[in-house]
Enzyme design. Sequence first.
Site, PDB file in Angstrom:
ATOM      1  N   GLU A 100      89.103 -39.799 -82.172  1.00 40.82           N
ATOM      2  CA  GLU A 100      87.553 -40.884 -81.528  1.00 40.82           C
ATOM      3  C   GLU A 100      87.013 -40.115 -80.403  1.00 40.82           C
ATOM      4  O   GLU A 100      88.081 -40.130 -79.114  1.00 40.82           O
ATOM      5  CB  GLU A 100      87.189 -42.000 -81.548  1.00 40.82           C
ATOM      6  CG  GLU A 100      87.808 -42.518 -82.749  1.00 40.82           C
ATOM      7  CD  GLU A 100      87.248 -44.281 -83.745  1.00 40.82           C
ATOM      8  OE1 GLU A 100      86.054 -43.625 -84.118  1.00 40.82           O
ATOM      9  OE2 GLU A 100      87.417 -45.047 -82.745  1.00 40.82           O
ATOM     10  N   CYS A 113      84.854 -40.268 -72.565  1.00 34.04           N
ATOM     11  CA  CYS A 113      85.583 -40.498 -72.166  1.00 34.04           C
ATOM     12  C   CYS A 113      86.560 -40.033 -74.180  1.00 34.04           C
ATOM     13  O   CYS A 113      85.828 -39.765 -74.914  1.00 34.04           O
ATOM     14  CB  CYS A 113      85.342 -41.990 -73.361  1.00 34.04           C
ATOM     15  SG  CYS A 113      87.232 -42.924 -73.572  1.00 34.04           S
ATOM     16  N   CYS A 120      98.894 -43.397 -80.849  1.00 38.40           N
ATOM     17  CA  CYS A 120      99.706 -44.191 -79.550  1.00 38.40           C
ATOM     18  C   CYS A 120     101.146 -44.926 -79.908  1.00 38.40           C
ATOM     19  O   CYS A 120     100.891 -45.435 -81.137  1.00 38.40           O
ATOM     20  CB  CYS A 120      99.088 -45.084 -78.284  1.00 38.40           C
ATOM     21  SG  CYS A 120      99.245 -45.423 -77.156  1.00 38.40           S
ATOM     22  N   CYS A 124     100.928 -51.708 -77.580  1.00 38.73           N
ATOM     23  CA  CYS A 124      99.734 -53.149 -76.350  1.00 38.73           C
ATOM     24  C   CYS A 124      98.972 -53.538 -77.817  1.00 38.73           C
ATOM     25  O   CYS A 124      98.241 -53.269 -78.107  1.00 38.73           O
ATOM     26  CB  CYS A 124      98.640 -52.475 -75.230  1.00 38.73           C
ATOM     27  SG  CYS A 124      99.059 -51.061 -73.986  1.00 38.73           S
ATOM     28  N   CYS A 127      95.173 -53.183 -78.059  1.00 35.06           N
ATOM     29  CA  CYS A 127      94.569 -52.139 -78.116  1.00 35.06           C
ATOM     30  C   CYS A 127      94.508 -51.650 -79.926  1.00 35.06           C
ATOM     31  O   CYS A 127      95.669 -51.929 -80.098  1.00 35.06           O
ATOM     32  CB  CYS A 127      94.869 -51.604 -77.092  1.00 35.06           C
ATOM     33  SG  CYS A 127      94.108 -49.676 -77.308  1.00 35.06           S
ATOM     34  N   GLY A 168      95.870 -43.027 -76.457  1.00 35.29           N
ATOM     35  CA  GLY A 168      97.059 -42.281 -76.430  1.00 35.29           C
ATOM     36  C   GLY A 168      97.076 -42.435 -75.044  1.00 35.29           C
ATOM     37  O   GLY A 168      96.182 -43.416 -74.469  1.00 35.29           O
ATOM     38  N   GLU A 169      98.027 -41.838 -74.774  1.00 30.42           N
ATOM     39  CA  GLU A 169      98.875 -42.169 -73.215  1.00 30.42           C
ATOM     40  C   GLU A 169      98.491 -40.800 -72.339  1.00 30.42           C
ATOM     41  O   GLU A 169      99.756 -40.474 -72.970  1.00 30.42           O
ATOM     42  CB  GLU A 169      99.991 -43.290 -73.502  1.00 30.42           C
ATOM     43  CG  GLU A 169     100.743 -43.123 -72.464  1.00 30.42           C
ATOM     44  CD  GLU A 169     100.107 -43.472 -70.844  1.00 30.42           C
ATOM     45  OE1 GLU A 169      99.561 -44.385 -70.601  1.00 30.42           O
ATOM     46  OE2 GLU A 169      99.942 -42.824 -70.151  1.00 30.42           O
ATOM     47  N   SER A 200      93.944 -42.416 -66.697  1.00 25.80           N
ATOM     48  CA  SER A 200      93.893 -43.825 -66.813  1.00 25.80           C
ATOM     49  C   SER A 200      95.806 -44.236 -67.668  1.00 25.80           C
ATOM     50  O   SER A 200      96.265 -43.611 -69.039  1.00 25.80           O
ATOM     51  CB  SER A 200      93.141 -45.085 -67.922  1.00 25.80           C
ATOM     52  OG  SER A 200      93.508 -45.680 -68.140  1.00 25.80           O
ATOM     53  N   SER A 223      96.571 -49.217 -66.173  1.00 31.45           N
ATOM     54  CA  SER A 223      96.357 -50.604 -66.564  1.00 31.45           C
ATOM     55  C   SER A 223      97.614 -51.609 -66.556  1.00 31.45           C
ATOM     56  O   SER A 223      98.544 -51.466 -66.705  1.00 31.45           O
ATOM     57  CB  SER A 223      96.300 -50.585 -68.234  1.00 31.45           C
ATOM     58  OG  SER A 223      95.705 -48.947 -68.945  1.00 31.45           O
ATOM     59  N   LEU A 224      97.019 -52.988 -65.799  1.00 28.54           N
ATOM     60  CA  LEU A 224      97.901 -53.792 -65.375  1.00 28.54           C
ATOM     61  C   LEU A 224      97.995 -54.845 -66.378  1.00 28.54           C
ATOM     62  O   LEU A 224      99.495 -55.267 -67.030  1.00 28.54           O
ATOM     63  CB  LEU A 224      97.941 -54.122 -64.072  1.00 28.54           C
ATOM     64  CG  LEU A 224      98.952 -55.150 -63.028  1.00 28.54           C
ATOM     65  CD1 LEU A 224     100.458 -54.531 -63.319  1.00 28.54           C
ATOM     66  CD2 LEU A 224      98.173 -55.162 -61.569  1.00 28.54           C
ATOM     67  N   HIS A 225      97.007 -55.508 -66.492  1.00 30.77           N
ATOM     68  CA  HIS A 225      96.726 -56.556 -68.054  1.00 30.77           C
ATOM     69  C   HIS A 225      98.049 -57.907 -67.300  1.00 30.77           C
ATOM     70  O   HIS A 225      97.753 -59.131 -67.893  1.00 30.77           O
ATOM     71  CB  HIS A 225      96.642 -56.566 -68.789  1.00 30.77           C
ATOM     72  CG  HIS A 225      95.624 -55.172 -69.177  1.00 30.77           C
ATOM     73  ND1 HIS A 225      94.762 -54.831 -68.416  1.00 30.77           N
ATOM     74  CD2 HIS A 225      96.053 -53.998 -70.187  1.00 30.77           C
ATOM     75  CE1 HIS A 225      94.520 -53.280 -68.959  1.00 30.77           C
ATOM     76  NE2 HIS A 225      94.759 -53.104 -69.847  1.00 30.77           N
ATOM     77  N   ASN A 299      87.954 -56.697 -75.170  1.00 29.62           N
ATOM     78  CA  ASN A 299      86.983 -57.149 -76.239  1.00 29.62           C
ATOM     79  C   ASN A 299      87.213 -57.197 -77.549  1.00 29.62           C
ATOM     80  O   ASN A 299      88.812 -56.471 -77.566  1.00 29.62           O
ATOM     81  CB  ASN A 299      86.648 -54.883 -76.330  1.00 29.62           C
ATOM     82  CG  ASN A 299      85.239 -55.200 -75.260  1.00 29.62           C
ATOM     83  OD1 ASN A 299      84.203 -55.608 -74.889  1.00 29.62           O
ATOM     84  ND2 ASN A 299      85.702 -53.408 -74.795  1.00 29.62           N
ATOM     85  N   CYS A 342      86.084 -50.005 -74.872  1.00 25.03           N
ATOM     86  CA  CYS A 342      87.203 -49.831 -74.544  1.00 25.03           C
ATOM     87  C   CYS A 342      88.340 -50.472 -75.327  1.00 25.03           C
ATOM     88  O   CYS A 342      88.461 -51.976 -76.006  1.00 25.03           O
ATOM     89  CB  CYS A 342      87.600 -50.730 -73.226  1.00 25.03           C
ATOM     90  SG  CYS A 342      86.652 -50.034 -71.338  1.00 25.03           S
TER      91      CYS A 342
HETATM   92  N1  SAH Z   1      96.251 -45.289 -72.734  1.00 27.38           N
HETATM   93  C1  SAH Z   1      95.930 -45.500 -71.674  1.00 27.38           C
HETATM   94  C2  SAH Z   1      94.509 -44.962 -72.377  1.00 27.38           C
HETATM   95  C3  SAH Z   1      93.789 -46.059 -72.754  1.00 27.38           C
HETATM   96  S1  SAH Z   1      92.368 -46.842 -71.529  1.00 27.38           S
HETATM   97  C4  SAH Z   1      96.060 -46.960 -70.471  1.00 27.38           C
HETATM   98  O1  SAH Z   1      96.615 -48.114 -71.290  1.00 27.38           O
HETATM   99  O2  SAH Z   1      95.874 -47.039 -70.069  1.00 27.38           O
HETATM  100  C5  SAH Z   1      91.841 -47.800 -72.100  1.00 27.38           C
HETATM  101  C6  SAH Z   1      92.052 -49.171 -71.347  1.00 27.38           C
HETATM  102  O3  SAH Z   1      90.575 -50.286 -72.060  1.00 27.38           O
HETATM  103  C7  SAH Z   1      92.745 -49.308 -70.766  1.00 27.38           C
HETATM  104  O4  SAH Z   1      92.789 -50.262 -69.455  1.00 27.38           O
HETATM  105  C8  SAH Z   1      93.196 -50.417 -72.021  1.00 27.38           C
HETATM  106  O5  SAH Z   1      94.007 -50.977 -71.216  1.00 27.38           O
HETATM  107  C9  SAH Z   1      91.655 -50.809 -72.711  1.00 27.38           C
HETATM  108  N2  SAH Z   1      91.933 -51.783 -73.197  1.00 27.38           N
HETATM  109  C10 SAH Z   1      92.253 -51.649 -74.432  1.00 27.38           C
HETATM  110  N3  SAH Z   1      92.386 -52.548 -75.419  1.00 27.38           N
HETATM  111  C11 SAH Z   1      91.207 -53.153 -74.785  1.00 27.38           C
HETATM  112  C12 SAH Z   1      90.274 -54.059 -75.383  1.00 27.38           C
HETATM  113  N4  SAH Z   1      90.979 -54.627 -76.594  1.00 27.38           N
HETATM  114  N5  SAH Z   1      89.297 -54.593 -74.639  1.00 27.38           N
HETATM  115  C13 SAH Z   1      88.824 -54.306 -73.214  1.00 27.38           C
HETATM  116  N6  SAH Z   1      90.035 -53.180 -72.518  1.00 27.38           N
HETATM  117  C14 SAH Z   1      90.891 -53.202 -73.668  1.00 27.38           C
END
Ligand code: SAH
Length: 352
Positions: A100, A113, A120, A124, A127, A168-169, A200, A223-225, A299, A342
């Site tokens: 996509e 994007c 992937c 996570c 995601c 993907g990463e 990212s 992506s820290l979280h 989301n 995202c």
């Molecule tokens: N694999 C890479 C590229 C994906 S970027 C990465 O992890 O950075 C997609 C961004 O959206 C990342 O910051 C990811 O953590 C965030 N993301 C993933 N799932 C999400 C969700 N359900 N709600 C909001 N952001 C999300």
Amino acid sequence: MKEPGRVESSRNILEDAPKGLAARFAGLGFPAYRARQVLRWVYERGVYDFDKMTDLPLEMRRKLKTLFSVSLPVVAGSQRSREDKSVKALLKLQDGEFVETVYIPVKGRETVCVSSQAGCKFHCAFCASGQGGFFRNLTAGEIVSQVLAARDFSPQKKVSHVVFMGIGEPFDNYNEVLKAVRLLNSPETLGIGARKITVSTCGIVPKIKAFAGEGLQVELSVSLHGATDAVRGAVMPVDRAYPVGVLIKACREYARKTNRAVTFEYILIQGVNASERDAKKLAGLLRGMLCKVNLIPYNPIEEFPHAAPSYREVVLFQKILQGAGVQTTVRFSKGRDIQAACGQLRSAARHE
Ligand code: SAH
């Protein structure tokens, strides 16, 4: 699997950097300016059919047709958001894999994007993209072709920014992603400024170190979280391989070496990582570092039934970081109503 009727040996022009294409052309006895002409048709005018490249000699067009192709993915479906103007496209690649891509027109920017892999590996919890597993890496040409396909959704047929935030990463497909970045950046193709390209990563430390040495002005997002391994590790399995301490050290080195700020993406998930205490931990972790934080209210996806915190809690979280001197913005994702926000992208049709 090849599509029936395709010439197996034809070389996709989109895989080649301008220099590489010029060298290929030279090998066939065509002067370098011919390669530039072809690139102009493809990237400036969106013409992908050699027969329509009318400033090339007929004989040359015939030869190019037997040796080369300009392969764009098939748009298998697209949805336009009613809330904003973003468009999510499901693209079918040549071997039948799906990815996509999202076109996001906001505030004078036209952002695409892109996905870097079909599926992937990183799983996570929050995601959608990793839920179905991993299929394969994309080639540089397949990444570039997503930008060209998405450009068709733009009224002016323009793209100003590219973010590697789709499926993907990117750093798990490092070489092809770097090749795609250089291609998109080249003035002879789309000429998208390095600062308008964002890669990212979920935090692949050795590749963050490598990226620091590439001499690119590209934006890096991480992506820290979670500010501790307990919080981050609970939702991101990659934290076991590269724990928070190691990751932040690599990011500090990156900032020092490149003199460029790292952007930390931090999804806010109620009851998981969004408390005042989490905000204070995060502020402490990032103290004194050249960086920004981008807060993303979660989301929701079916597989991870949690909610985003309230607006007030989001603002409080932001205030705590700002109070500690950390530049912090909130990203309200686009395209939520079409599952294009995202974390909501999937290699969907694959599973139908
Ligand atoms: N694999 C890479 C590229 C994906 S970027 C990465 O992890 O950075 C997609 C961004 O959206 C990342 O910051 C990811 O953590 C965030 N993301 C993933 N799932 C999400 C969700 N359900 N709600 C909001 N952001 C999300």
